[in-house]
Design a protein around this motif. Structure first.
Motif, PDB file in Angstrom:
ATOM      1  N   THR A  62     -27.349 -26.578 -21.750  1.00  0.00           N
ATOM      2  CA  THR A  62     -27.837 -26.680 -20.423  1.00  0.00           C
ATOM      3  C   THR A  62     -27.769 -27.815 -19.999  1.00  0.00           C
ATOM      4  O   THR A  62     -27.513 -29.015 -20.628  1.00  0.00           O
ATOM      5  N   LYS A  63     -28.076 -28.011 -18.671  1.00  0.00           N
ATOM      6  CA  LYS A  63     -28.119 -29.252 -18.030  1.00  0.00           C
ATOM      7  C   LYS A  63     -29.329 -30.251 -17.757  1.00  0.00           C
ATOM      8  O   LYS A  63     -29.413 -31.092 -17.412  1.00  0.00           O
ATOM      9  N   ASP A  64     -30.390 -29.601 -18.443  1.00  0.00           N
ATOM     10  CA  ASP A  64     -31.661 -30.290 -18.651  1.00  0.00           C
ATOM     11  C   ASP A  64     -32.046 -30.375 -20.310  1.00  0.00           C
ATOM     12  O   ASP A  64     -31.893 -29.338 -20.645  1.00  0.00           O
ATOM     13  N   ILE A  65     -32.452 -31.572 -20.819  1.00  0.00           N
ATOM     14  CA  ILE A  65     -32.741 -31.403 -21.949  1.00  0.00           C
ATOM     15  C   ILE A  65     -34.279 -32.208 -22.131  1.00  0.00           C
ATOM     16  O   ILE A  65     -34.094 -33.545 -21.498  1.00  0.00           O
ATOM     17  N   GLN A  66     -35.080 -31.997 -23.068  1.00  0.00           N
ATOM     18  CA  GLN A  66     -36.281 -32.577 -23.370  1.00  0.00           C
ATOM     19  C   GLN A  66     -36.336 -32.751 -24.947  1.00  0.00           C
ATOM     20  O   GLN A  66     -36.405 -31.795 -25.489  1.00  0.00           O
ATOM     21  N   LEU A  67     -36.480 -34.203 -25.473  1.00  0.00           N
ATOM     22  CA  LEU A  67     -36.646 -34.373 -26.856  1.00  0.00           C
ATOM     23  C   LEU A  67     -38.038 -34.886 -27.095  1.00  0.00           C
ATOM     24  O   LEU A  67     -38.238 -35.934 -26.374  1.00  0.00           O
ATOM     25  N   ARG A 110     -28.191 -32.984 -16.298  1.00  0.00           N
ATOM     26  CA  ARG A 110     -28.731 -33.415 -14.989  1.00  0.00           C
ATOM     27  C   ARG A 110     -30.041 -34.155 -15.136  1.00  0.00           C
ATOM     28  O   ARG A 110     -30.348 -35.163 -14.299  1.00  0.00           O
ATOM     29  N   SER A 111     -31.111 -33.558 -16.193  1.00  0.00           N
ATOM     30  CA  SER A 111     -32.162 -34.284 -16.478  1.00  0.00           C
ATOM     31  C   SER A 111     -32.391 -34.701 -17.912  1.00  0.00           C
ATOM     32  O   SER A 111     -31.886 -33.735 -18.703  1.00  0.00           O
ATOM     33  N   VAL A 112     -32.911 -35.807 -18.328  1.00  0.00           N
ATOM     34  CA  VAL A 112     -33.248 -36.106 -19.813  1.00  0.00           C
ATOM     35  C   VAL A 112     -34.816 -36.557 -19.626  1.00  0.00           C
ATOM     36  O   VAL A 112     -35.156 -37.288 -19.038  1.00  0.00           O
ATOM     37  N   ASP A 133     -24.669 -40.394 -14.812  1.00  0.00           N
ATOM     38  CA  ASP A 133     -24.421 -39.366 -13.901  1.00  0.00           C
ATOM     39  C   ASP A 133     -25.823 -38.605 -14.113  1.00  0.00           C
ATOM     40  O   ASP A 133     -25.777 -37.331 -13.605  1.00  0.00           O
ATOM     41  N   CYS A 134     -26.945 -38.972 -14.451  1.00  0.00           N
ATOM     42  CA  CYS A 134     -28.012 -38.218 -14.504  1.00  0.00           C
ATOM     43  C   CYS A 134     -29.074 -38.310 -13.405  1.00  0.00           C
ATOM     44  O   CYS A 134     -28.922 -39.396 -12.695  1.00  0.00           O
ATOM     45  N   GLU A 135     -29.571 -37.403 -12.881  1.00  0.00           N
ATOM     46  CA  GLU A 135     -30.330 -37.172 -11.576  1.00  0.00           C
ATOM     47  C   GLU A 135     -31.974 -37.628 -11.941  1.00  0.00           C
ATOM     48  O   GLU A 135     -32.607 -37.833 -10.988  1.00  0.00           O
ATOM     49  N   SER A 136     -32.348 -37.369 -13.061  1.00  0.00           N
ATOM     50  CA  SER A 136     -33.767 -37.641 -13.551  1.00  0.00           C
ATOM     51  C   SER A 136     -33.526 -37.933 -14.835  1.00  0.00           C
ATOM     52  O   SER A 136     -33.128 -37.356 -15.779  1.00  0.00           O
ATOM     53  N   ILE A 137     -34.627 -39.109 -15.105  1.00  0.00           N
ATOM     54  CA  ILE A 137     -34.504 -39.547 -16.615  1.00  0.00           C
ATOM     55  C   ILE A 137     -35.855 -40.062 -16.880  1.00  0.00           C
ATOM     56  O   ILE A 137     -36.577 -40.717 -16.018  1.00  0.00           O
TER      57      ILE A 137
END
Length: 601
Positions: A48-53, A92-94, A116-120
């Motif tokens: 996916t383009k969004d990841i939450q660790l 896209r987001s991390v 190139d991330c849009e939200s960190i």
């Protein structure tokens, strides 16, 4: 047994990923041994383009052996092939929740890369290395006549050896610096650079191991460190900046909260061509009880060609080997005018090689010698990167008349508004804050103590080629204590452009700087040094001269003005002894306003 544990951990994480939806967090638990393969697999398997660790609280150890290998161009560091642990270049987001976990790295490793991330969002992490990439020892004897110094080396927690008559460190995984290189003396009690310290570029003729296990460095120095000080080395300039702990490239909406860095092989936080950044409640400093004197081997924070809004709030930066923060753009030099709308430019400093100076749609300023002031602008239509040094740039309009080789360009689009408040910066080499952005800048309610200048303005078309001139700066309600204690001469507030010889050195460069309602307690009298400023206000500051350490440059004025215009010095107070309060040249005197200053001679 450790290998089995790691395999089971990877299987467990893989199973979790198989069931995860885009919005589901990935829960990670610490295991014995190297966590790097686990992280690499997690990032590879997420589609996916969004990841939450989410890391369960614990200690996580990372080795570079199985890290992702990639050639990187990193501004103000050494370009080259890097081993990256957390590589976020496809998201896209991390989001990373550390929950107070400690990440301990080993060897030449680059902890975090965001591209190139849009939200960190990263929170609640502690970063450290098991063995620092520095050498440290106590100075126990000096013989200036014969040209040697004896050092009692620290062994606990450090790694080094004497080979073929030379000191090699950190001696980790086959890598060592071949000579001490960048070296600085620290006060053993205060753990800050010694009073009057000078940078040393150390390259001994030979290093001798004495019968008592001390090391004798056979090397003639211009400035010898005092006996009893701790002498720290970080290696040669070509290799001593492997990578920052966090590198953000072409990314946006970056939120960093509760991150502590105890060591890094370069800068702490580096932001390259990124926008909208918040760094709060974070720090770069030594562990309590450590025998180290160095945190990061370069700047705590560094912003290169960023835009949008940048905020540093409630942070603590200590014991770095360079600035607390540096906010700047990049000058490129015109190599050749190809036609009336196209030119070839050159990146001038070796640590800028490969930097993305501009992209189509960016607007640039042309700066045509001999004036250093920004003149005409144009919008870029096409960019061709020839190699890591030369860039061909085409514009949607004709180039300014008279543009020639040797003139420079500055990217107008990529400049940020910058705010720093409620933060502490001290006990480190170099400057607290270096400022080079034309947009609104606020520095307020901070505590500063610096070996060199506390607040430093130096756009330069020479050596570093860091732009640019400031237009709107407010420095208020800060406390400056024990500042400018380097052996070389500095001032608390230092405004001094460094331009090439083809530029007129008398033309105004920086504008509209207000230094108001600050408290300065320091041993020296050089408080403000300003060169080529239009609109400098020095107002309602309380200056107190302290005693107990030698004044390094006696007889200097509190305020010195050169080629300035429209300067206001009003309502300031001074306690101490000073021969000259204000020194100006004839040009600065023409528009100088001085009123109601207490105890100014």
């Amino acid at each position: 047994m450790k290998k089995i544990t790691m395999i089971l951990a990877i299987i467990a994480v893989s199973a979790t990923l198989g069931m995860a939806k885009t919005s589901d967090p990935i829960i990670i638990k610490p295991v014995d041994g190297d966590m790097t393969p686990i992280i690499i697999k997690i990032l590879d398997d997420v589609d996916t383009k969004d990841i939450q660790l989410v890391f369960e609280k614990g200690v996580y150890r990372f080795l570079p052996d199985y890290a992702l290998g990639k050639y990187l161009e990193i501004t103000n560091h050494g370009n080259g092939y890097k081993r990256i642990i957390f590589n976020f270049n496809k998201f896209r987001s991390v989001s990373i929740e550390g929950n107070g976990s400690e990440f301990i790295f080993h060897g030449q490793a680059m902890p975090f890369l965001f591209e190139d991330c849009e939200s960190i969002k990263v929170s609640d992490l502690v970063i450290d290395w098991d063995i620092p990439f520095t050498f440290l020892g106590e100075v126990v004897a000096v013989n200036e006549e014969e040209g040697w110094r004896d050092i009692k080396p620290l062994k606990d927690g450090f790694s080094w050896e004497i080979r073929n008559g030379q000191l090699e460190f950190p001696n980790i995984d086959g890598f060592s610096y071949s000579y001490p290189g960048s070296t600085l003396a620290f006060d053993a009690t205060e753990k800050r650079p010694v009073h009057g310290a000078w940078d040393i570029d150390s390259k001994p003729r030979w290093v001798e191991k004495l019968p008592n296990a001390n090391l004798r460095f056979h090397e003639r120095l211009k400035h010898y460190p005092p006996i009893g000080s701790l002498l720290s080395s970080k290696g040669d300039r070509e290799h001593d900046r492997y990578a920052p702990a966090f590198d953000f490239k072409t990314s946006s909406n970056i939120y960093l909260d509760g991150i502590v860095i105890h060591h890094a092989l370069g800068m702490g936080f580096l932001f390259e061509r990124s926008e909208n950044i918040r760094l709060i409640n974070s720090g770069i400093y030594l562990r309590v009880g450590t025998n180290r004197v160095i945190s990061t081997t370069a700047d705590a924070t560094h912003f290169c060609n960023c835009k949008g809004s940048i905020l540093i709030e409630n942070c603590r930066f200590e014991n770095m080997l360079d600035d607390g923060t540096n906010v700047h753009g990049t000058y490129v030099e015109v190599d050749e005018v190809i036609d009336n709308s196209t030119l070839r430019t050159k990146l001038m400093h070796f640590e800028q090689r490969g930097f993305e100076f501009a992209a189509p749609g960016d607007e640039v300023w042309f700066i045509i010698q001999p004036s250093p002031q920004r003149s005409e602008t144009a919008v870029i239509s096409k960019v061709k990167f020839i190699n890591d040094e030369f860039i061909e740039i085409s514009f949607d309009s004709q180039l300014p008349a008279g543009l020639k080789s040797g003139d420079i360009l500055e990217n107008k689009t990529w400049n940020p508004e910058f705010t720093m408040r409620g933060s502490t910066i001290r006990n480190h080499r170099a400057r607290n804050v270096v400022l080079k952005t034309p947009l609104k800048t606020v520095i307020e309610d901070n505590y500063f103590s610096s070996m060199m200048s506390s607040i430093f303005f130096r756009g330069e078309t020479f050596f570093w080629f860091e732009s640019g001139a400031v237009n709107d700066v407010l420095i208020q309600n800060n406390t400056f204590e024990y500042s400018a204690y380097s052996g070389s001469e500095h001032s608390v507030l230092n405004i001094t452009p460094r331009l090439g010889s083809a530029f007129d050195q008398s033309i105004t460069y920086d504008r509209n700087i207000s230094f108001v309602n600050n408290t300065i307690r320091t041993f020296g009298n050089r408080i403000v040094n300003a060169d080529r400023v239009d609109g400098l206000t020095i107002k309602n500051n309380k200056i107190i001269k302290t005693y107990g350490v030698p004044e390094l440059y006696p007889g200097t004025p509190l305020i010195e003005l050169t080629n300035c215009q429209n300067t206001v010095i009003q309502g300031n107070s001074y306690e101490g002894d000073c021969e000259t309060a204000i020194k100006t040249d004839e040009q600065s005197k023409l528009t100088l306003f001085v009123k109601n200053n207490k105890d100014f001679n």
